[in-house]
Design a protein around this motif. Structure first.
Motif, PDB file in Angstrom:
ATOM      1  N   MET A 151      39.290  37.264  36.346  1.00 36.62           N
ATOM      2  CA  MET A 151      39.113  38.706  36.498  1.00 36.62           C
ATOM      3  C   MET A 151      37.740  39.146  36.001  1.00 36.62           C
ATOM      4  SD  MET A 151      41.660  39.518  38.139  1.00 36.62           S
ATOM      5  CE  MET A 151      41.009  41.171  38.287  1.00 36.62           C
ATOM      6  N   ARG A 152      37.208  38.470  35.022  1.00 37.79           N
ATOM      7  CA  ARG A 152      35.862  38.837  34.559  1.00 37.79           C
ATOM      8  C   ARG A 152      34.835  38.622  35.658  1.00 37.79           C
ATOM      9  NH1 ARG A 152      32.297  36.673  29.314  1.00 37.79           N
ATOM     10  NH2 ARG A 152      30.441  37.890  29.866  1.00 37.79           N
ATOM     11  N   ILE A 153      34.839  37.444  36.272  1.00 29.84           N
ATOM     12  CA  ILE A 153      33.849  37.205  37.317  1.00 29.84           C
ATOM     13  C   ILE A 153      34.118  38.079  38.542  1.00 29.84           C
ATOM     14  CG2 ILE A 153      33.409  34.871  36.519  1.00 29.84           C
ATOM     15  CD1 ILE A 153      35.130  33.810  38.742  1.00 29.84           C
ATOM     16  N   SER A 154      35.375  38.476  38.763  1.00 26.51           N
ATOM     17  CA  SER A 154      35.679  39.372  39.875  1.00 26.51           C
ATOM     18  C   SER A 154      35.101  40.759  39.620  1.00 26.51           C
ATOM     19  CB  SER A 154      37.194  39.454  40.095  1.00 26.51           C
ATOM     20  OG  SER A 154      37.732  38.211  40.466  1.00 26.51           O
ATOM     21  N   PHE A 155      35.277  41.275  38.406  1.00 25.95           N
ATOM     22  CA  PHE A 155      34.707  42.581  38.074  1.00 25.95           C
ATOM     23  C   PHE A 155      33.182  42.547  38.066  1.00 25.95           C
ATOM     24  CE2 PHE A 155      38.923  43.476  35.970  1.00 25.95           C
ATOM     25  CZ  PHE A 155      39.260  44.539  36.797  1.00 25.95           C
ATOM     26  N   GLU A 156      32.621  41.438  37.597  1.00 28.55           N
ATOM     27  CA  GLU A 156      31.161  41.339  37.553  1.00 28.55           C
ATOM     28  C   GLU A 156      30.548  41.269  38.945  1.00 28.55           C
ATOM     29  OE1 GLU A 156      30.419  37.953  35.106  1.00 28.55           O
ATOM     30  OE2 GLU A 156      30.384  39.122  33.244  1.00 28.55           O
ATOM     31  N   SER A 157      31.315  40.852  39.935  1.00 26.87           N
ATOM     32  CA  SER A 157      30.800  40.777  41.297  1.00 26.87           C
ATOM     33  C   SER A 157      30.719  42.147  41.969  1.00 26.87           C
ATOM     34  CB  SER A 157      31.677  39.843  42.140  1.00 26.87           C
ATOM     35  OG  SER A 157      32.983  40.371  42.302  1.00 26.87           O
ATOM     36  N   VAL A 158      31.329  43.166  41.366  1.00 24.72           N
ATOM     37  CA  VAL A 158      31.290  44.520  41.921  1.00 24.72           C
ATOM     38  C   VAL A 158      30.037  45.230  41.403  1.00 24.72           C
ATOM     39  CG1 VAL A 158      32.503  46.732  42.103  1.00 24.72           C
ATOM     40  CG2 VAL A 158      33.799  44.581  41.989  1.00 24.72           C
ATOM     41  N   PRO A 159      29.208  45.828  42.275  1.00 21.41           N
ATOM     42  CA  PRO A 159      27.995  46.514  41.812  1.00 21.41           C
ATOM     43  C   PRO A 159      28.311  47.646  40.834  1.00 21.41           C
ATOM     44  CG  PRO A 159      27.948  46.195  44.194  1.00 21.41           C
ATOM     45  CD  PRO A 159      29.325  45.814  43.736  1.00 21.41           C
ATOM     46  N   LYS A 160      27.528  47.743  39.787  1.00 24.97           N
ATOM     47  CA  LYS A 160      27.748  48.782  38.796  1.00 24.97           C
ATOM     48  C   LYS A 160      27.508  50.174  39.350  1.00 24.97           C
ATOM     49  CE  LYS A 160      26.723  46.008  34.676  1.00 24.97           C
ATOM     50  NZ  LYS A 160      25.889  45.883  33.457  1.00 24.97           N
ATOM     51  N   GLU A 161      26.738  50.275  40.422  1.00 25.78           N
ATOM     52  CA  GLU A 161      26.445  51.586  41.002  1.00 25.78           C
ATOM     53  C   GLU A 161      27.715  52.296  41.467  1.00 25.78           C
ATOM     54  OE1 GLU A 161      22.860  49.208  40.906  1.00 25.78           O
ATOM     55  OE2 GLU A 161      24.895  48.821  41.674  1.00 25.78           O
ATOM     56  N   ILE A 162      28.714  51.526  41.855  1.00 24.33           N
ATOM     57  CA  ILE A 162      29.974  52.136  42.284  1.00 24.33           C
ATOM     58  C   ILE A 162      30.634  52.856  41.115  1.00 24.33           C
ATOM     59  CG2 ILE A 162      32.281  51.655  43.182  1.00 24.33           C
ATOM     60  CD1 ILE A 162      31.122  49.339  44.735  1.00 24.33           C
ATOM     61  N   GLU A 163      30.675  52.212  39.966  1.00 29.14           N
ATOM     62  CA  GLU A 163      31.248  52.838  38.783  1.00 29.14           C
ATOM     63  C   GLU A 163      30.427  54.040  38.338  1.00 29.14           C
ATOM     64  OE1 GLU A 163      32.899  49.813  35.800  1.00 29.14           O
ATOM     65  OE2 GLU A 163      31.467  48.638  36.962  1.00 29.14           O
ATOM     66  N   GLU A 164      29.108  53.899  38.363  1.00 29.31           N
ATOM     67  CA  GLU A 164      28.246  55.000  37.934  1.00 29.31           C
ATOM     68  C   GLU A 164      28.427  56.230  38.815  1.00 29.31           C
ATOM     69  OE1 GLU A 164      24.421  53.241  38.045  1.00 29.31           O
ATOM     70  OE2 GLU A 164      24.689  52.059  36.211  1.00 29.31           O
ATOM     71  N   SER A 165      28.612  56.002  40.109  1.00 25.85           N
ATOM     72  CA  SER A 165      28.847  57.132  41.016  1.00 25.85           C
ATOM     73  C   SER A 165      30.155  57.826  40.690  1.00 25.85           C
ATOM     74  CB  SER A 165      28.857  56.641  42.467  1.00 25.85           C
ATOM     75  OG  SER A 165      27.622  56.057  42.810  1.00 25.85           O
ATOM     76  N   ALA A 166      31.183  57.049  40.380  1.00 23.80           N
ATOM     77  CA  ALA A 166      32.479  57.638  40.036  1.00 23.80           C
ATOM     78  C   ALA A 166      32.404  58.410  38.728  1.00 23.80           C
ATOM     79  CB  ALA A 166      33.536  56.551  39.949  1.00 23.80           C
ATOM     80  N   MET A 167      31.674  57.871  37.754  1.00 22.17           N
ATOM     81  CA  MET A 167      31.544  58.567  36.470  1.00 22.17           C
ATOM     82  C   MET A 167      30.748  59.855  36.610  1.00 22.17           C
ATOM     83  SD  MET A 167      31.033  55.405  33.782  1.00 22.17           S
ATOM     84  CE  MET A 167      32.363  54.243  33.491  1.00 22.17           C
ATOM     85  N   VAL A 168      29.758  59.877  37.507  1.00 19.90           N
ATOM     86  CA  VAL A 168      29.012  61.113  37.760  1.00 19.90           C
ATOM     87  C   VAL A 168      29.935  62.186  38.319  1.00 19.90           C
ATOM     88  CG1 VAL A 168      27.219  62.136  39.225  1.00 19.90           C
ATOM     89  CG2 VAL A 168      26.795  59.970  38.054  1.00 19.90           C
ATOM     90  N   ASP A 169      30.916  61.766  39.099  1.00 22.06           N
ATOM     91  CA  ASP A 169      31.891  62.712  39.661  1.00 22.06           C
ATOM     92  C   ASP A 169      32.964  63.112  38.661  1.00 22.06           C
ATOM     93  OD1 ASP A 169      30.564  62.668  42.061  1.00 22.06           O
ATOM     94  OD2 ASP A 169      31.791  61.061  42.907  1.00 22.06           O
ATOM     95  N   GLY A 170      32.874  62.639  37.417  1.00 23.65           N
ATOM     96  CA  GLY A 170      33.798  63.048  36.367  1.00 23.65           C
ATOM     97  C   GLY A 170      34.936  62.098  36.106  1.00 23.65           C
TER      98      GLY A 170
END
Length: 272
Positions: A151-170
Protein backbone atom coordinates in the motif's frame (compact mmCIF):
# COMPACT_ATOMS: atom_id res chain seq x y z
CA UNK A 1 13.26 -16.71 -40.58
CA UNK A 2 15.11 -16.13 -37.31
CA UNK A 3 12.15 -14.16 -35.94
CA UNK A 4 9.78 -17.01 -36.82
CA UNK A 5 12.04 -19.56 -35.15
CA UNK A 6 12.24 -17.47 -31.98
CA UNK A 7 8.48 -16.89 -32.03
CA UNK A 8 7.77 -20.60 -32.44
CA UNK A 9 10.25 -21.50 -29.68
CA UNK A 10 8.59 -18.99 -27.35
CA UNK A 11 5.11 -20.41 -27.86
CA UNK A 12 6.36 -23.99 -27.52
CA UNK A 13 8.16 -23.15 -24.28
CA UNK A 14 5.18 -21.19 -22.92
CA UNK A 15 2.80 -24.02 -23.83
CA UNK A 16 5.07 -26.59 -22.21
CA UNK A 17 5.28 -24.57 -18.99
CA UNK A 18 1.50 -24.10 -18.97
CA UNK A 19 0.97 -27.86 -19.28
CA UNK A 20 3.58 -28.49 -16.59
CA UNK A 21 1.83 -26.20 -14.11
CA UNK A 22 -1.71 -27.29 -15.03
CA UNK A 23 -0.98 -31.03 -14.91
CA UNK A 24 -1.16 -31.34 -11.06
CA UNK A 25 -4.52 -29.51 -11.05
CA UNK A 26 -5.93 -31.69 -13.83
CA UNK A 27 -4.64 -34.85 -12.15
CA UNK A 28 -6.17 -33.81 -8.83
CA UNK A 29 -9.57 -33.29 -10.45
CA UNK A 30 -9.30 -36.65 -12.23
CA UNK A 31 -8.22 -38.53 -9.09
CA UNK A 32 -11.10 -37.05 -7.09
CA UNK A 33 -13.70 -38.78 -9.32
CA UNK A 34 -11.73 -41.83 -10.53
CA UNK A 35 -12.28 -45.30 -8.99
CA UNK A 36 -9.58 -46.49 -6.59
CA UNK A 37 -9.21 -48.87 -3.69
CA UNK A 38 -9.37 -47.61 -0.10
CA UNK A 39 -11.50 -44.65 -1.22
CA UNK A 40 -15.22 -43.86 -1.20
CA UNK A 41 -15.32 -44.27 -5.00
CA UNK A 42 -14.68 -47.99 -5.47
CA UNK A 43 -16.22 -48.56 -8.91
CA UNK A 44 -16.65 -46.31 -11.90
CA UNK A 45 -16.30 -42.56 -12.05
CA UNK A 46 -18.48 -40.60 -9.66
CA UNK A 47 -18.74 -38.19 -6.75
CA UNK A 48 -18.36 -40.69 -3.93
CA UNK A 49 -15.32 -38.92 -2.52
CA UNK A 50 -17.20 -35.63 -2.51
CA UNK A 51 -20.15 -37.28 -0.75
CA UNK A 52 -17.81 -38.55 1.95
CA UNK A 53 -16.30 -35.09 2.28
CA UNK A 54 -19.75 -33.52 2.53
CA UNK A 55 -20.85 -35.77 5.41
CA UNK A 56 -17.58 -35.89 7.34
CA UNK A 57 -17.90 -35.04 11.06
CA UNK A 58 -19.41 -31.53 11.37
CA UNK A 59 -20.05 -31.37 7.62
CA UNK A 60 -18.34 -29.71 4.70
CA UNK A 61 -20.61 -26.65 4.91
CA UNK A 62 -19.46 -25.96 8.47
CA UNK A 63 -15.79 -26.16 7.50
CA UNK A 64 -16.39 -23.96 4.47
CA UNK A 65 -18.13 -21.42 6.68
CA UNK A 66 -15.27 -21.45 9.18
CA UNK A 67 -12.67 -20.90 6.44
CA UNK A 68 -14.73 -18.20 4.76
CA UNK A 69 -15.34 -16.40 8.07
CA UNK A 70 -11.65 -16.40 8.98
CA UNK A 71 -10.57 -15.39 5.47
CA UNK A 72 -13.04 -12.51 5.17
CA UNK A 73 -12.13 -11.18 8.61
CA UNK A 74 -8.43 -11.44 7.77
CA UNK A 75 -8.92 -9.53 4.52
CA UNK A 76 -10.98 -6.83 6.25
CA UNK A 77 -8.50 -6.33 9.10
CA UNK A 78 -5.49 -6.43 6.77
CA UNK A 79 -6.95 -3.88 4.36
CA UNK A 80 -8.04 -1.51 7.12
CA UNK A 81 -4.65 -1.50 8.83
CA UNK A 82 -2.62 -1.55 5.60
CA UNK A 83 -4.51 1.43 4.18
CA UNK A 84 -3.87 3.57 7.25
CA UNK A 85 -0.28 2.39 7.68
CA UNK A 86 0.63 2.60 4.00
CA UNK A 87 -0.84 6.08 3.65
CA UNK A 88 1.01 7.29 6.74
CA UNK A 89 4.34 5.93 5.50
CA UNK A 90 3.78 7.32 2.00
CA UNK A 91 2.54 10.84 2.75
CA UNK A 92 3.46 11.87 6.30
CA UNK A 93 6.93 12.67 7.57
CA UNK A 94 7.61 11.87 11.22
CA UNK A 95 10.60 10.99 13.34
CA UNK A 96 11.76 7.41 12.86
CA UNK A 97 9.51 6.76 9.86
CA UNK A 98 12.10 4.93 7.74
CA UNK A 99 13.42 2.93 10.70
CA UNK A 100 9.89 1.87 11.67
CA UNK A 101 9.18 0.86 8.09
CA UNK A 102 12.36 -1.24 7.94
CA UNK A 103 11.44 -2.97 11.19
CA UNK A 104 7.99 -3.71 9.77
CA UNK A 105 9.45 -5.23 6.61
CA UNK A 106 12.04 -7.16 8.65
CA UNK A 107 9.20 -9.16 10.20
CA UNK A 108 8.94 -10.98 6.86
CA UNK A 109 12.28 -12.63 7.61
CA UNK A 110 10.99 -14.21 10.83
CA UNK A 111 9.44 -17.69 10.34
CA UNK A 112 5.86 -17.19 11.44
CA UNK A 113 5.73 -20.62 13.08
CA UNK A 114 8.20 -19.38 15.70
CA UNK A 115 5.65 -16.77 16.78
CA UNK A 116 2.79 -19.20 17.39
CA UNK A 117 3.71 -20.12 20.98
CA UNK A 118 3.82 -16.52 22.30
CA UNK A 119 0.72 -15.70 20.28
CA UNK A 120 -1.01 -18.75 21.77
CA UNK A 121 -0.28 -17.39 25.26
CA UNK A 122 -1.39 -13.89 24.33
CA UNK A 123 -4.69 -15.13 22.91
CA UNK A 124 -5.27 -17.08 26.13
CA UNK A 125 -4.75 -13.91 28.20
CA UNK A 126 -7.21 -12.03 25.96
CA UNK A 127 -9.81 -14.80 26.06
CA UNK A 128 -9.53 -15.34 22.30
CA UNK A 129 -7.85 -18.74 22.29
CA UNK A 130 -9.75 -21.42 20.37
CA UNK A 131 -11.84 -18.79 18.54
CA UNK A 132 -12.06 -18.01 14.86
CA UNK A 133 -11.87 -14.30 15.62
CA UNK A 134 -8.55 -14.76 17.42
CA UNK A 135 -7.28 -16.90 14.56
CA UNK A 136 -8.13 -14.14 12.08
CA UNK A 137 -6.14 -11.64 14.17
CA UNK A 138 -3.07 -13.91 14.06
CA UNK A 139 -3.38 -14.38 10.30
CA UNK A 140 -3.73 -10.61 9.91
CA UNK A 141 -0.46 -10.18 11.77
CA UNK A 142 1.26 -12.42 9.24
CA UNK A 143 -0.04 -10.40 6.29
CA UNK A 144 0.54 -6.86 7.55
CA UNK A 145 4.23 -6.37 6.60
CA UNK A 146 3.69 -7.17 2.93
CA UNK A 147 0.33 -5.38 2.90
CA UNK A 148 1.78 -2.16 4.33
CA UNK A 149 4.69 -2.33 1.89
CA UNK A 150 2.31 -2.83 -1.03
CA UNK A 151 0.00 0.00 0.00
CA UNK A 152 2.89 2.38 0.57
CA UNK A 153 4.24 1.99 -2.95
CA UNK A 154 0.67 2.19 -4.29
CA UNK A 155 0.04 5.51 -2.55
CA UNK A 156 3.45 6.82 -3.59
CA UNK A 157 2.62 6.10 -7.23
CA UNK A 158 -0.26 8.61 -7.08
CA UNK A 159 0.82 12.21 -7.94
CA UNK A 160 0.73 14.52 -4.95
CA UNK A 161 -0.94 17.20 -7.06
CA UNK A 162 -4.20 15.27 -6.82
CA UNK A 163 -4.18 15.50 -3.04
CA UNK A 164 -3.12 19.14 -3.09
CA UNK A 165 -6.02 20.00 -5.38
CA UNK A 166 -8.47 18.28 -3.04
CA UNK A 167 -7.04 20.06 0.01
CA UNK A 168 -7.36 23.42 -1.76
CA UNK A 169 -11.05 22.62 -2.19
CA UNK A 170 -11.32 22.14 1.59
CA UNK A 171 -10.88 18.37 1.92
CA UNK A 172 -8.91 17.15 4.96
CA UNK A 173 -6.41 14.30 5.09
CA UNK A 174 -9.03 11.72 6.02
CA UNK A 175 -11.35 12.96 3.30
CA UNK A 176 -8.56 12.80 0.72
CA UNK A 177 -7.82 9.23 1.76
CA UNK A 178 -11.40 7.97 1.70
CA UNK A 179 -12.79 9.98 -1.22
CA UNK A 180 -9.86 10.13 -3.63
CA UNK A 181 -6.84 8.00 -2.76
CA UNK A 182 -8.67 4.72 -2.21
CA UNK A 183 -10.09 4.89 -5.74
CA UNK A 184 -6.66 5.76 -7.14
CA UNK A 185 -4.98 2.73 -5.52
CA UNK A 186 -7.75 0.25 -6.27
CA UNK A 187 -5.40 -2.29 -7.98
CA UNK A 188 -3.15 -2.26 -4.90
CA UNK A 189 -6.15 -2.94 -2.67
CA UNK A 190 -7.15 -5.87 -4.87
CA UNK A 191 -3.63 -7.29 -4.72
CA UNK A 192 -3.42 -7.02 -0.92
CA UNK A 193 -6.91 -8.45 -0.46
CA UNK A 194 -6.22 -11.37 -2.80
CA UNK A 195 -2.93 -12.22 -1.09
CA UNK A 196 -4.58 -12.03 2.34
CA UNK A 197 -7.49 -14.23 1.30
CA UNK A 198 -5.27 -16.90 -0.27
CA UNK A 199 -2.96 -16.99 2.75
CA UNK A 200 -5.82 -17.22 5.25
CA UNK A 201 -7.81 -19.74 3.20
CA UNK A 202 -4.89 -22.14 2.77
CA UNK A 203 -3.12 -21.75 6.12
CA UNK A 204 -2.77 -24.98 8.07
CA UNK A 205 -0.29 -24.55 10.93
CA UNK A 206 -1.91 -21.62 12.76
CA UNK A 207 -5.45 -23.13 12.76
CA UNK A 208 -4.04 -26.50 13.83
CA UNK A 209 -2.35 -25.01 16.91
CA UNK A 210 -4.71 -22.19 17.87
CA UNK A 211 -8.07 -23.94 17.34
CA UNK A 212 -8.75 -27.28 19.02
CA UNK A 213 -12.54 -27.76 18.78
CA UNK A 214 -13.63 -29.94 15.86
CA UNK A 215 -16.61 -27.79 14.88
CA UNK A 216 -14.32 -24.72 14.58
CA UNK A 217 -11.77 -26.40 12.32
CA UNK A 218 -11.05 -24.75 8.98
CA UNK A 219 -11.07 -26.66 5.72
CA UNK A 220 -7.33 -27.54 5.47
CA UNK A 221 -7.35 -29.05 8.97
CA UNK A 222 -10.60 -30.94 8.30
CA UNK A 223 -9.16 -32.44 5.10
CA UNK A 224 -6.01 -33.50 6.92
CA UNK A 225 -8.14 -35.26 9.54
CA UNK A 226 -10.43 -36.85 6.95
CA UNK A 227 -7.71 -38.48 4.88
CA UNK A 228 -6.62 -40.78 7.73
CA UNK A 229 -8.78 -43.88 7.90
CA UNK A 230 -9.31 -46.18 10.87
CA UNK A 231 -6.80 -48.77 9.61
CA UNK A 232 -4.10 -46.12 9.24
CA UNK A 233 -4.19 -46.00 5.42
CA UNK A 234 -4.52 -42.67 3.64
CA UNK A 235 -7.78 -41.93 1.81
CA UNK A 236 -6.31 -40.28 -1.27
CA UNK A 237 -9.70 -39.91 -2.95
CA UNK A 238 -11.14 -37.81 -0.14
CA UNK A 239 -7.90 -35.84 0.01
CA UNK A 240 -8.04 -35.05 -3.70
CA UNK A 241 -11.70 -34.06 -3.45
CA UNK A 242 -10.85 -31.75 -0.57
CA UNK A 243 -8.01 -30.18 -2.56
CA UNK A 244 -10.41 -29.48 -5.44
CA UNK A 245 -12.91 -27.84 -3.08
CA UNK A 246 -10.14 -25.75 -1.53
CA UNK A 247 -8.68 -24.72 -4.89
CA UNK A 248 -11.89 -23.67 -6.63
CA UNK A 249 -12.49 -20.39 -4.72
CA UNK A 250 -8.82 -19.44 -5.14
CA UNK A 251 -8.88 -20.12 -8.88
CA UNK A 252 -12.15 -18.24 -9.42
CA UNK A 253 -10.97 -15.22 -7.45
CA UNK A 254 -7.64 -15.10 -9.24
CA UNK A 255 -9.26 -15.39 -12.68
CA UNK A 256 -11.79 -12.66 -11.84
CA UNK A 257 -9.22 -10.27 -10.34
CA UNK A 258 -6.06 -11.06 -12.30
CA UNK A 259 -6.21 -7.82 -14.30
CA UNK A 260 -6.27 -5.69 -11.14
CA UNK A 261 -3.68 -7.97 -9.54
CA UNK A 262 -1.19 -7.36 -12.36
CA UNK A 263 -1.90 -3.61 -12.35
CA UNK A 264 -1.28 -3.49 -8.61
CA UNK A 265 2.20 -4.95 -9.00
CA UNK A 266 2.95 -2.83 -12.06
CA UNK A 267 2.14 0.40 -10.22
CA UNK A 268 4.84 -0.37 -7.66
CA UNK A 269 7.29 -1.46 -10.36
CA UNK A 270 6.78 1.77 -12.30
CA UNK A 271 7.25 3.82 -9.15
CA UNK A 272 10.42 1.92 -8.31
Amino acid sequence: MRAKVWGTSYYVLAGGLAILFLFPLIWTGYASVAPAGATRQQEGFGLGNYAGLLDYDSGLTQYLWNSAYVSVLTVAFTLALAIVGGYAFARFKFWGRDALFLVTIAILMVPYSTLLIPLYSMLGDLGLRNTLFGLSLVLTLYQLPFAIFMMRISFESVPKEIEESAMVDGCGSFGVLTRIMLFAVWPGLITVGLFSFLAAWNDFIAPLILVSEADKAVLPVAIANLRQQAQGSVDFGATQAGVVVMALPCLLLFIALQRHYVRGFMSGAIKG
